[in-house]
Write a protein that holds these residues in place. Sequence first.
Motif, PDB file in Angstrom:
ATOM      1  N   VAL A  13       0.838  -1.204   0.000  1.00 29.96           N
ATOM      2  CA  VAL A  13       0.000   0.000   0.000  1.00 29.96           C
ATOM      3  C   VAL A  13       0.871   1.253   0.000  1.00 29.96           C
ATOM      4  CG1 VAL A  13      -1.642   1.344   1.374  1.00 29.96           C
ATOM      5  CG2 VAL A  13      -2.014  -1.099   1.022  1.00 29.96           C
ATOM      6  N   ILE A  14       1.930   1.262   0.787  1.00 23.62           N
ATOM      7  CA  ILE A  14       2.822   2.429   0.846  1.00 23.62           C
ATOM      8  C   ILE A  14       3.503   2.649  -0.503  1.00 23.62           C
ATOM      9  CG2 ILE A  14       4.954   3.310   1.868  1.00 23.62           C
ATOM     10  CD1 ILE A  14       4.037   2.061   4.518  1.00 23.62           C
ATOM     11  N   VAL A  15       3.981   1.576  -1.126  1.00 25.59           N
ATOM     12  CA  VAL A  15       4.621   1.695  -2.439  1.00 25.59           C
ATOM     13  C   VAL A  15       3.612   2.192  -3.474  1.00 25.59           C
ATOM     14  CG1 VAL A  15       5.665   0.364  -4.322  1.00 25.59           C
ATOM     15  CG2 VAL A  15       6.438   0.014  -1.973  1.00 25.59           C
ATOM     16  N   PHE A  16       2.401   1.686  -3.434  1.00 23.73           N
ATOM     17  CA  PHE A  16       1.358   2.130  -4.362  1.00 23.73           C
ATOM     18  C   PHE A  16       1.059   3.615  -4.183  1.00 23.73           C
ATOM     19  CE2 PHE A  16      -3.154   2.893  -5.242  1.00 23.73           C
ATOM     20  CZ  PHE A  16      -3.161   2.602  -6.599  1.00 23.73           C
ATOM     21  N   LEU A  17       0.952   4.063  -2.936  1.00 24.31           N
ATOM     22  CA  LEU A  17       0.680   5.477  -2.684  1.00 24.31           C
ATOM     23  C   LEU A  17       1.835   6.361  -3.153  1.00 24.31           C
ATOM     24  CD1 LEU A  17      -1.024   5.350   0.835  1.00 24.31           C
ATOM     25  CD2 LEU A  17      -2.079   5.841  -1.377  1.00 24.31           C
ATOM     26  N   LEU A  18       3.056   5.925  -2.925  1.00 25.83           N
ATOM     27  CA  LEU A  18       4.205   6.709  -3.371  1.00 25.83           C
ATOM     28  C   LEU A  18       4.274   6.804  -4.894  1.00 25.83           C
ATOM     29  CD1 LEU A  18       7.019   5.608  -0.896  1.00 25.83           C
ATOM     30  CD2 LEU A  18       5.884   7.826  -1.035  1.00 25.83           C
ATOM     31  N   LEU A  19       4.005   5.705  -5.577  1.00 25.25           N
ATOM     32  CA  LEU A  19       4.000   5.734  -7.039  1.00 25.25           C
ATOM     33  C   LEU A  19       2.876   6.610  -7.576  1.00 25.25           C
ATOM     34  CD1 LEU A  19       4.852   2.036  -7.968  1.00 25.25           C
ATOM     35  CD2 LEU A  19       6.283   4.065  -8.260  1.00 25.25           C
ATOM     36  N   SER A  20       1.722   6.528  -6.956  1.00 22.42           N
ATOM     37  CA  SER A  20       0.597   7.376  -7.373  1.00 22.42           C
ATOM     38  C   SER A  20       0.923   8.853  -7.164  1.00 22.42           C
ATOM     39  CB  SER A  20      -0.659   7.022  -6.589  1.00 22.42           C
ATOM     40  OG  SER A  20      -1.022   5.693  -6.825  1.00 22.42           O
ATOM     41  N   LEU A  21       1.511   9.171  -6.031  1.00 18.78           N
ATOM     42  CA  LEU A  21       1.904  10.550  -5.746  1.00 18.78           C
ATOM     43  C   LEU A  21       2.946  11.031  -6.749  1.00 18.78           C
ATOM     44  CD1 LEU A  21       1.656  12.969  -3.801  1.00 18.78           C
ATOM     45  CD2 LEU A  21       3.536  11.963  -2.513  1.00 18.78           C
ATOM     46  N   LEU A  22       3.890  10.189  -7.097  1.00 19.29           N
ATOM     47  CA  LEU A  22       4.919  10.544  -8.063  1.00 19.29           C
ATOM     48  C   LEU A  22       4.308  10.812  -9.437  1.00 19.29           C
ATOM     49  CD1 LEU A  22       8.003  10.804  -8.491  1.00 19.29           C
ATOM     50  CD2 LEU A  22       7.976   8.421  -9.164  1.00 19.29           C
ATOM     51  N   ILE A  23       3.364  10.001  -9.851  1.00 17.54           N
ATOM     52  CA  ILE A  23       2.708  10.200 -11.147  1.00 17.54           C
ATOM     53  C   ILE A  23       1.904  11.497 -11.151  1.00 17.54           C
ATOM     54  CG2 ILE A  23       0.892   9.291 -12.657  1.00 17.54           C
ATOM     55  CD1 ILE A  23       1.948   6.471 -11.909  1.00 17.54           C
ATOM     56  N   VAL A  24       1.157  11.752 -10.112  1.00 20.07           N
ATOM     57  CA  VAL A  24       0.352  12.975 -10.038  1.00 20.07           C
ATOM     58  C   VAL A  24       1.258  14.213 -10.003  1.00 20.07           C
ATOM     59  CG1 VAL A  24      -1.230  14.290  -8.560  1.00 20.07           C
ATOM     60  CG2 VAL A  24      -1.636  11.874  -8.983  1.00 20.07           C
ATOM     61  N   LEU A  25       2.321  14.156  -9.231  1.00 20.42           N
ATOM     62  CA  LEU A  25       3.240  15.283  -9.145  1.00 20.42           C
ATOM     63  C   LEU A  25       3.940  15.521 -10.487  1.00 20.42           C
ATOM     64  CD1 LEU A  25       4.533  17.381  -7.266  1.00 20.42           C
ATOM     65  CD2 LEU A  25       6.304  15.702  -6.769  1.00 20.42           C
ATOM     66  N   GLY A  26       4.351  14.461 -11.156  1.00 22.34           N
ATOM     67  CA  GLY A  26       4.971  14.597 -12.474  1.00 22.34           C
ATOM     68  C   GLY A  26       4.022  15.198 -13.489  1.00 22.34           C
ATOM     69  N   HIS A  27       2.782  14.753 -13.469  1.00 22.73           N
ATOM     70  CA  HIS A  27       1.769  15.300 -14.379  1.00 22.73           C
ATOM     71  C   HIS A  27       1.540  16.782 -14.100  1.00 22.73           C
ATOM     72  CE1 HIS A  27      -1.715  15.376 -16.975  1.00 22.73           C
ATOM     73  NE2 HIS A  27      -2.423  15.893 -15.998  1.00 22.73           N
ATOM     74  N   TYR A  28       1.476  17.155 -12.850  1.00 21.75           N
ATOM     75  CA  TYR A  28       1.273  18.554 -12.471  1.00 21.75           C
ATOM     76  C   TYR A  28       2.442  19.419 -12.932  1.00 21.75           C
ATOM     77  CZ  TYR A  28       0.799  22.724  -9.609  1.00 21.75           C
ATOM     78  OH  TYR A  28       0.700  24.021  -9.197  1.00 21.75           O
ATOM     79  N   LEU A  29       3.670  18.957 -12.704  1.00 21.28           N
ATOM     80  CA  LEU A  29       4.838  19.746 -13.074  1.00 21.28           C
ATOM     81  C   LEU A  29       4.964  19.899 -14.585  1.00 21.28           C
ATOM     82  CD1 LEU A  29       7.492  18.472 -10.521  1.00 21.28           C
ATOM     83  CD2 LEU A  29       6.309  20.671 -10.550  1.00 21.28           C
ATOM     84  N   ILE A  30       4.655  18.853 -15.328  1.00 21.16           N
ATOM     85  CA  ILE A  30       4.735  18.944 -16.783  1.00 21.16           C
ATOM     86  C   ILE A  30       3.649  19.872 -17.321  1.00 21.16           C
ATOM     87  CG2 ILE A  30       4.360  17.629 -18.902  1.00 21.16           C
ATOM     88  CD1 ILE A  30       5.817  15.313 -17.534  1.00 21.16           C
ATOM     89  N   ARG A  31       2.479  19.779 -16.745  1.00 24.16           N
ATOM     90  CA  ARG A  31       1.365  20.579 -17.245  1.00 24.16           C
ATOM     91  C   ARG A  31       1.515  22.065 -16.913  1.00 24.16           C
ATOM     92  NH1 ARG A  31      -4.924  18.992 -17.071  1.00 24.16           N
ATOM     93  NH2 ARG A  31      -5.556  20.716 -18.373  1.00 24.16           N
ATOM     94  N   HIS A  32       2.102  22.401 -15.780  1.00 29.39           N
ATOM     95  CA  HIS A  32       2.241  23.790 -15.354  1.00 29.39           C
ATOM     96  C   HIS A  32       3.630  24.344 -15.650  1.00 29.39           C
ATOM     97  CE1 HIS A  32      -1.377  22.667 -13.206  1.00 29.39           C
ATOM     98  NE2 HIS A  32      -1.668  23.943 -13.234  1.00 29.39           N
ATOM     99  N   LYS A  33       4.243  23.849 -16.692  1.00 26.28           N
ATOM    100  CA  LYS A  33       5.568  24.307 -17.067  1.00 26.28           C
ATOM    101  C   LYS A  33       5.471  25.521 -17.977  1.00 26.28           C
ATOM    102  CE  LYS A  33       9.705  22.432 -19.179  1.00 26.28           C
ATOM    103  NZ  LYS A  33      10.242  21.323 -19.922  1.00 26.28           N
ATOM    104  N   GLY A  34       4.409  26.198 -18.034  1.00 29.95           N
ATOM    105  CA  GLY A  34       4.030  27.211 -19.005  1.00 29.95           C
ATOM    106  C   GLY A  34       5.079  28.212 -19.425  1.00 29.95           C
TER     107      GLY A  34
END
Length: 72
Positions: A13-34
């Motif tokens: 569960v901890i590994v799953f949450l960390l991977l999910s957080l990493l994916i969401v954070l990566g998506h946010y950073l790529i999208r807001h790179k304006g």
Amino acid sequence: STYHAMIGGVVAVIVFLLLSLLIVLGHYLIRHKGTYLTHEAKGSDDAPDADTAIINAEGGQAGGDDKKEYFI
């Protein structure tokens, strides 16, 4: 045996949450790179160097050929 299964489940569960957080954070950073709106002079994109860009730019200062100052 049950103890090891519980530890494995918690770690999974901890590994799953960390991977999910990493994916969401990566998506946010790529999208807001304006791009940012700058106040550069129009027409300065095609100039071969900075001096020519300033001289040929719209709204540039007249008499820019008198002094040139270079910072190294």
